[in-house]
Scaffold this active site. Structure first.
Site, PDB file in Angstrom:
ATOM      1  N   HIS A 291       5.427 -12.175  39.567  1.00  0.00           N
ATOM      2  CA  HIS A 291       5.305 -10.907  40.299  1.00  0.00           C
ATOM      3  C   HIS A 291       6.690 -10.316  40.530  1.00  0.00           C
ATOM      4  O   HIS A 291       7.600 -11.052  40.907  1.00  0.00           O
ATOM      5  CB  HIS A 291       4.628 -11.140  41.644  1.00  0.00           C
ATOM      6  CG  HIS A 291       4.595  -9.915  42.502  1.00  0.00           C
ATOM      7  ND1 HIS A 291       3.724  -8.868  42.260  1.00  0.00           N
ATOM      8  CD2 HIS A 291       5.354  -9.546  43.572  1.00  0.00           C
ATOM      9  CE1 HIS A 291       3.937  -7.912  43.154  1.00  0.00           C
ATOM     10  NE2 HIS A 291       4.929  -8.295  43.956  1.00  0.00           N
TER      11      HIS A 291
ATOM     12  N   GLY B  11      -5.319   8.437  13.763  1.00  0.00           N
ATOM     13  CA  GLY B  11      -5.195   6.973  13.742  1.00  0.00           C
ATOM     14  C   GLY B  11      -3.799   6.577  14.198  1.00  0.00           C
ATOM     15  O   GLY B  11      -3.114   7.339  14.890  1.00  0.00           O
TER      16      GLY B  11
ATOM     17  N   GLY C 235      -5.735  13.266  10.984  1.00  0.00           N
ATOM     18  CA  GLY C 235      -6.013  11.848  11.181  1.00  0.00           C
ATOM     19  C   GLY C 235      -5.440  11.360  12.503  1.00  0.00           C
ATOM     20  O   GLY C 235      -4.223  11.269  12.650  1.00  0.00           O
TER      21      GLY C 235
ATOM     22  N   SER D  57       0.837  -1.211   0.000  1.00  0.00           N
ATOM     23  CA  SER D  57       0.000   0.000   0.000  1.00  0.00           C
ATOM     24  C   SER D  57       0.865   1.251   0.000  1.00  0.00           C
ATOM     25  O   SER D  57       2.072   1.194   0.233  1.00  0.00           O
ATOM     26  CB  SER D  57      -0.870  -0.006   1.265  1.00  0.00           C
ATOM     27  OG  SER D  57      -0.045   0.035   2.417  1.00  0.00           O
TER      28      SER D  57
HETATM   29  P1  FAD Z   1       4.469  -3.624   1.757  1.00  0.00           P
HETATM   30  O1  FAD Z   1       5.256  -3.717   3.001  1.00  0.00           O
HETATM   31  O2  FAD Z   1       3.861  -2.323   1.403  1.00  0.00           O
HETATM   32  O3  FAD Z   1       5.444  -4.094   0.597  1.00  0.00           O
HETATM   33  C1  FAD Z   1       5.073  -4.075  -0.742  1.00  0.00           C
HETATM   34  C2  FAD Z   1       6.320  -4.021  -1.581  1.00  0.00           C
HETATM   35  O4  FAD Z   1       5.962  -4.255  -2.934  1.00  0.00           O
HETATM   36  C3  FAD Z   1       7.023  -2.677  -1.561  1.00  0.00           C
HETATM   37  O5  FAD Z   1       8.387  -2.836  -1.251  1.00  0.00           O
HETATM   38  C4  FAD Z   1       6.846  -2.143  -2.970  1.00  0.00           C
HETATM   39  O6  FAD Z   1       7.944  -1.365  -3.418  1.00  0.00           O
HETATM   40  C5  FAD Z   1       6.747  -3.426  -3.759  1.00  0.00           C
HETATM   41  N1  FAD Z   1       6.049  -3.288  -5.030  1.00  0.00           N
HETATM   42  C6  FAD Z   1       4.843  -2.723  -5.262  1.00  0.00           C
HETATM   43  N2  FAD Z   1       4.494  -2.862  -6.553  1.00  0.00           N
HETATM   44  C7  FAD Z   1       5.499  -3.515  -7.148  1.00  0.00           C
HETATM   45  C8  FAD Z   1       5.718  -3.971  -8.471  1.00  0.00           C
HETATM   46  N3  FAD Z   1       4.800  -3.802  -9.426  1.00  0.00           N
HETATM   47  N4  FAD Z   1       6.884  -4.605  -8.743  1.00  0.00           N
HETATM   48  C9  FAD Z   1       7.816  -4.804  -7.769  1.00  0.00           C
HETATM   49  N5  FAD Z   1       7.647  -4.419  -6.507  1.00  0.00           N
HETATM   50  C10 FAD Z   1       6.501  -3.793  -6.198  1.00  0.00           C
HETATM   51  N6  FAD Z   1       2.203  -2.645  10.721  1.00  0.00           N
HETATM   52  C11 FAD Z   1       2.369  -3.359  11.850  1.00  0.00           C
HETATM   53  O7  FAD Z   1       1.910  -4.498  11.911  1.00  0.00           O
HETATM   54  N7  FAD Z   1       3.040  -2.852  12.925  1.00  0.00           N
HETATM   55  C12 FAD Z   1       3.550  -1.596  12.916  1.00  0.00           C
HETATM   56  O8  FAD Z   1       4.153  -1.163  13.886  1.00  0.00           O
HETATM   57  C13 FAD Z   1       3.383  -0.812  11.759  1.00  0.00           C
HETATM   58  N8  FAD Z   1       3.881   0.433  11.701  1.00  0.00           N
HETATM   59  C14 FAD Z   1       3.758   1.154  10.549  1.00  0.00           C
HETATM   60  C15 FAD Z   1       4.256   2.451  10.529  1.00  0.00           C
HETATM   61  C16 FAD Z   1       4.133   3.217   9.391  1.00  0.00           C
HETATM   62  C17 FAD Z   1       4.700   4.616   9.371  1.00  0.00           C
HETATM   63  C18 FAD Z   1       3.507   2.668   8.235  1.00  0.00           C
HETATM   64  C19 FAD Z   1       3.400   3.467   6.971  1.00  0.00           C
HETATM   65  C20 FAD Z   1       2.990   1.383   8.253  1.00  0.00           C
HETATM   66  C21 FAD Z   1       3.107   0.623   9.421  1.00  0.00           C
HETATM   67  N9  FAD Z   1       2.565  -0.659   9.502  1.00  0.00           N
HETATM   68  C22 FAD Z   1       2.703  -1.383  10.654  1.00  0.00           C
HETATM   69  C23 FAD Z   1       1.864  -1.275   8.379  1.00  0.00           C
HETATM   70  C24 FAD Z   1       2.807  -2.249   7.634  1.00  0.00           C
HETATM   71  O9  FAD Z   1       3.938  -1.540   7.193  1.00  0.00           O
HETATM   72  C25 FAD Z   1       2.084  -2.877   6.456  1.00  0.00           C
HETATM   73  O10 FAD Z   1       0.891  -3.479   6.901  1.00  0.00           O
HETATM   74  C26 FAD Z   1       2.954  -3.935   5.818  1.00  0.00           C
HETATM   75  O11 FAD Z   1       4.159  -3.397   5.361  1.00  0.00           O
HETATM   76  C27 FAD Z   1       2.226  -4.591   4.642  1.00  0.00           C
HETATM   77  O12 FAD Z   1       3.049  -5.549   4.090  1.00  0.00           O
HETATM   78  P2  FAD Z   1       2.905  -5.983   2.560  1.00  0.00           P
HETATM   79  O13 FAD Z   1       3.915  -7.055   2.365  1.00  0.00           O
HETATM   80  O14 FAD Z   1       1.501  -6.260   2.237  1.00  0.00           O
HETATM   81  O15 FAD Z   1       3.290  -4.682   1.712  1.00  0.00           O
HETATM   82  P1  NAD Z   2      -5.723   4.841  10.205  1.00  0.00           P
HETATM   83  O1  NAD Z   2      -6.831   4.244   9.454  1.00  0.00           O
HETATM   84  O2  NAD Z   2      -5.182   4.162  11.393  1.00  0.00           O
HETATM   85  O3  NAD Z   2      -6.138   6.294  10.723  1.00  0.00           O
HETATM   86  C1  NAD Z   2      -6.612   7.273   9.868  1.00  0.00           C
HETATM   87  C2  NAD Z   2      -7.392   8.261  10.689  1.00  0.00           C
HETATM   88  O4  NAD Z   2      -7.689   9.373   9.873  1.00  0.00           O
HETATM   89  C3  NAD Z   2      -8.717   7.697  11.207  1.00  0.00           C
HETATM   90  O5  NAD Z   2      -8.839   7.975  12.572  1.00  0.00           O
HETATM   91  C4  NAD Z   2      -9.748   8.451  10.372  1.00  0.00           C
HETATM   92  O6  NAD Z   2     -10.961   8.638  11.053  1.00  0.00           O
HETATM   93  C5  NAD Z   2      -9.018   9.752  10.112  1.00  0.00           C
HETATM   94  N1  NAD Z   2      -9.488  10.475   8.936  1.00  0.00           N
HETATM   95  C6  NAD Z   2      -9.854   9.972   7.734  1.00  0.00           C
HETATM   96  N2  NAD Z   2     -10.231  10.967   6.907  1.00  0.00           N
HETATM   97  C7  NAD Z   2     -10.077  12.128   7.600  1.00  0.00           C
HETATM   98  C8  NAD Z   2     -10.305  13.494   7.304  1.00  0.00           C
HETATM   99  N3  NAD Z   2     -10.766  13.855   6.126  1.00  0.00           N
HETATM  100  N4  NAD Z   2     -10.030  14.411   8.257  1.00  0.00           N
HETATM  101  C9  NAD Z   2      -9.560  14.038   9.479  1.00  0.00           C
HETATM  102  N5  NAD Z   2      -9.343  12.747   9.819  1.00  0.00           N
HETATM  103  C10 NAD Z   2      -9.589  11.810   8.892  1.00  0.00           C
HETATM  104  O7  NAD Z   2      -4.598   5.156   9.107  1.00  0.00           O
HETATM  105  P2  NAD Z   2      -3.101   5.615   9.280  1.00  0.00           P
HETATM  106  O8  NAD Z   2      -2.849   6.078  10.654  1.00  0.00           O
HETATM  107  O9  NAD Z   2      -2.832   6.502   8.129  1.00  0.00           O
HETATM  108  O10 NAD Z   2      -2.347   4.253   9.058  1.00  0.00           O
HETATM  109  C11 NAD Z   2      -2.511   3.522   7.833  1.00  0.00           C
HETATM  110  C12 NAD Z   2      -2.412   2.052   8.062  1.00  0.00           C
HETATM  111  O11 NAD Z   2      -1.109   1.691   8.466  1.00  0.00           O
HETATM  112  C13 NAD Z   2      -3.370   1.601   9.125  1.00  0.00           C
HETATM  113  O12 NAD Z   2      -4.338   0.788   8.533  1.00  0.00           O
HETATM  114  C14 NAD Z   2      -2.576   0.816  10.094  1.00  0.00           C
HETATM  115  O13 NAD Z   2      -3.095  -0.462  10.257  1.00  0.00           O
HETATM  116  C15 NAD Z   2      -1.179   0.748   9.503  1.00  0.00           C
HETATM  117  N6  NAD Z   2      -0.256   1.098  10.583  1.00  0.00           N
HETATM  118  C16 NAD Z   2      -0.158   0.264  11.644  1.00  0.00           C
HETATM  119  C17 NAD Z   2       0.645   0.596  12.706  1.00  0.00           C
HETATM  120  C18 NAD Z   2       0.720  -0.328  13.870  1.00  0.00           C
HETATM  121  O14 NAD Z   2       0.326  -1.464  13.739  1.00  0.00           O
HETATM  122  N7  NAD Z   2       1.221   0.111  14.998  1.00  0.00           N
HETATM  123  C19 NAD Z   2       1.357   1.772  12.707  1.00  0.00           C
HETATM  124  C20 NAD Z   2       1.218   2.616  11.618  1.00  0.00           C
HETATM  125  C21 NAD Z   2       0.412   2.253  10.565  1.00  0.00           C
END
Ligand code: FAD
Ligand code: NAD
Length: 466
Positions: free
Chosen positions: A444, A182, A180, A145
């Protein structure tokens, strides 16, 4: 042309884990990644770097706020060295992505750097450093994503930014406006708040982390307010404009009045969108749904019979561990096994401090489904362990079926809840009752004692220490 049993497109936690499991099961496997480092969003610009910055900023916050009370005197001023903090984060990322390179070699997986796109259902073109074409009997789409945006916002990547830029800022913002409330907004908002930024959270819904149990939202909101975050709920953002080094955000509040926020940075964290750009799904007969996700059936098979999809690019929670489970699931399915994923038992964690973690059903979901339940809650402040470390915010709440006592949901906020939630997942995986948990010995003093106490409270309203 090289031929493979399985080609995996995308090397995030879904893709690289799928590739390892396929290789372990004896399949000749290739992985295609468009960037020069493996690991996807999670390792490069997601889970790992955000946790590295959360840890560094937590150390700073502790040093400033708590060292004196602990009896640690630091001569001179404690200062933030953001350049070093970001450099340390990058070295954690580099080591971690390097680890994936090692795992690919160890498992004899061929790695192609370049953009993968379907020529047809069994052929993939790779454009970029390792440009070529390969043939694959089966393909796993794991393309992940990208950050979503609101239609009227231009992300300039300098002042109006996504999480990717927020992980490598060159200065601590004076006033960071977070759109946001979230997971991303709160985790990265907390990083910069600790480092000294004023942080305003502007959230559309009436509470932060709106998909989690409402009690968790309420408690985290309380902690954030105590830390002087400006929390603005029920605000509909309608414009974001950059004027020089200033960002002006306009929103309508609950009463329909226009509210203006002025800051020097604006983090747009309103969710993420599935990423299939350039994949040419149509050529392989792979259908997307109306949300842009690759459509899959219960076996994670797409509309093309030899192509599967996993992780953020399909429906469900966008979590690294969910993507990993799905990677293993597809590999084992391809090997003729009958794997299973219980999506209800995939935990969700917010790595703020206090940490927030949950598994199973929320109270709101149980009410909506008309399921009769009982609830037991135990405050962290009642634990000796919490007082010793001055981590007294939060609680553990256990929801159990009113008749059978089976645990239906566990919701916790407090120190180390990200790790504590594993106990709840294990218990629920074995369909434990609240009484089962309450009769297990918990060391504990630990934070885990709150789980036992909450289970006692749920079983019979007989927590011992409140
Ligand atoms: P991705 O990790 O997005 O990997 C997809 C890969 O596919 C990318 O490297 C991309 O370059 C590659 N790709 C795309 N299209 C092509 C193509 N056509 N050809 C070749 N390569 C391609 N989740 C948690 O569980 N815990 C967390 O603490 C957490 N923290 C996060 C913090 C942030 C700031 C963000 C943005 C996300 C976080 N997430 C967390 C969410 C987590 O990163 C994603 O859920 C996870 O990476 C999804 O894994 P994936 O393998 O589906 O895709
Ligand atoms: P999120 O879905 O967690 O939060 C987005 C927030 O933005 C929601 O609270 C929503 O109500 C709000 N929002 C949406 N439209 C809005 C608007 N127009 N104005 C104001 N608020 C608005 O999404 P995120 O924080 O961007 O994270 C994206 C994804 O990455 C999540 O689905 C999450 O699962 C993943 N992620 C996971 C972790 C973790 O597991 N610790 C950490 C970072 C990201």
């Amino acid at each position: 042309m090289s031929k493979y049993d399985v080609a995996v497109i995308g090397s995030g936690p879904g893709g690289y884990v799928a590739a390892i499991r396929c290789a372990q099961l004896g399949m000749k496997t290739a992985i295609i990644e468009k960037y020069s480092t493996l690991g996807g969003t999670c390792l490069n610009v997601g889970c790992i770097p955000s946790k590295a910055l959360l840890d560094s900023s937590h150390h700073y916050d502790d040093a400033v706020k708590h060292f004196e009370e602990h009896g640690i005197d630091i001569p001179g001023e404690i200062k933030v060295n953001l350049k070093q903090m970001i450099a340390r984060k990058q070295s954690v990322v580099d080591t971690t992505t390097g680890g994936v390179d090692f795992l690919m070699k160890k498992n004899k997986i061929d790695v192609y750097e370049g953009l993968g796109s379907f020529i047809d259902a069994t052929h993939i073109k790779i454009e970029g450093k390792d440009a070529t074409e390969i043939e694959a009997t089966n393909t796993i789409i794991a393309t992940g994503s990208k950050p979503s945006n609101l239609p009227f916002i231009t992300i300039d990547k300098e002042r109006i930014i996504t999480s990717t830029e927020a992980l490598k800022l060159k200065e601590v913002p004076k006033h960071l406006i977070v759109i946001g409330g979230g997971v991303i907004g709160l985790e990265l908002g907390q990083v910069y708040r600790r480092l000294g930024a004023e942080v305003s959270v502007v959230e559309y819904m009436d509470r932060i982390i709106p998909t989690m149990d409402a009690a968790l939202s309420k408690e985290l909101n309380k902690v954030f307010k105590k830390a002087k975050f400006k929390m603005n709920m029920s605000h509909k953002v309608k414009s974001v404009e950059r004027v020089g080094d200033e960002v002006i955000v306009k929103a309508d509040n609950k009463k329909g009045e226009e509210v203006e926020f002025k800051g020097d940075y604006c983090l747009v964290s309103v969710g993420r969108r599935p990423y299939t750009d350039g994949l040419n799904c149509e050529a392989a007969g792979v259908k997307l749904n109306d949300r842009g996700q690759v459509e899959v059936d219960g076996h994670l098979k797409t509309s093309a019979s030899n192509i599967y999809a996993i992780g953020d690019v399909i429906k469900g929670a966008m979590l690294a561990h969910k993507a990993e489970e799905e990677g293993v699931f597809v590999a084992e399915t391809l090997a003729g096994q009958k794997p299973h994923i219980d999506y209800n038992l995939i935990p969700g964690v917010v790595y703020t401090w206090p940490e927030v973690a949950a598994v199973g059903k929320t109270e709101e979901e149980l009410k909506e489904a008309g399921i009769e339940y009982k609830s037991g809650q135990f405050p962290m402040r009642a634990l000796g362990r919490s007082r010793a470390s001055m981590d007294t915010d939060g609680f553990v709440k256990i929801l159990a079926d009113k008749t059978t006592d089976e645990v239906l949901g566990v919701h916790m906020i407090g120190a180390r809840c990200a790790d504590l939630i594993a106990e709840a997942v294990t218990a629920m995986e074995f369909r434990a009752s609240a009484e089962d948990i309450s009769r297990m010995s918990h060391a504990h003093p630990t934070f885990a004692e709150a789980i036992k106490e909450a289970a006692l409270a749920a079983t019979d309203d007989r927590a011992l220490h409140v």
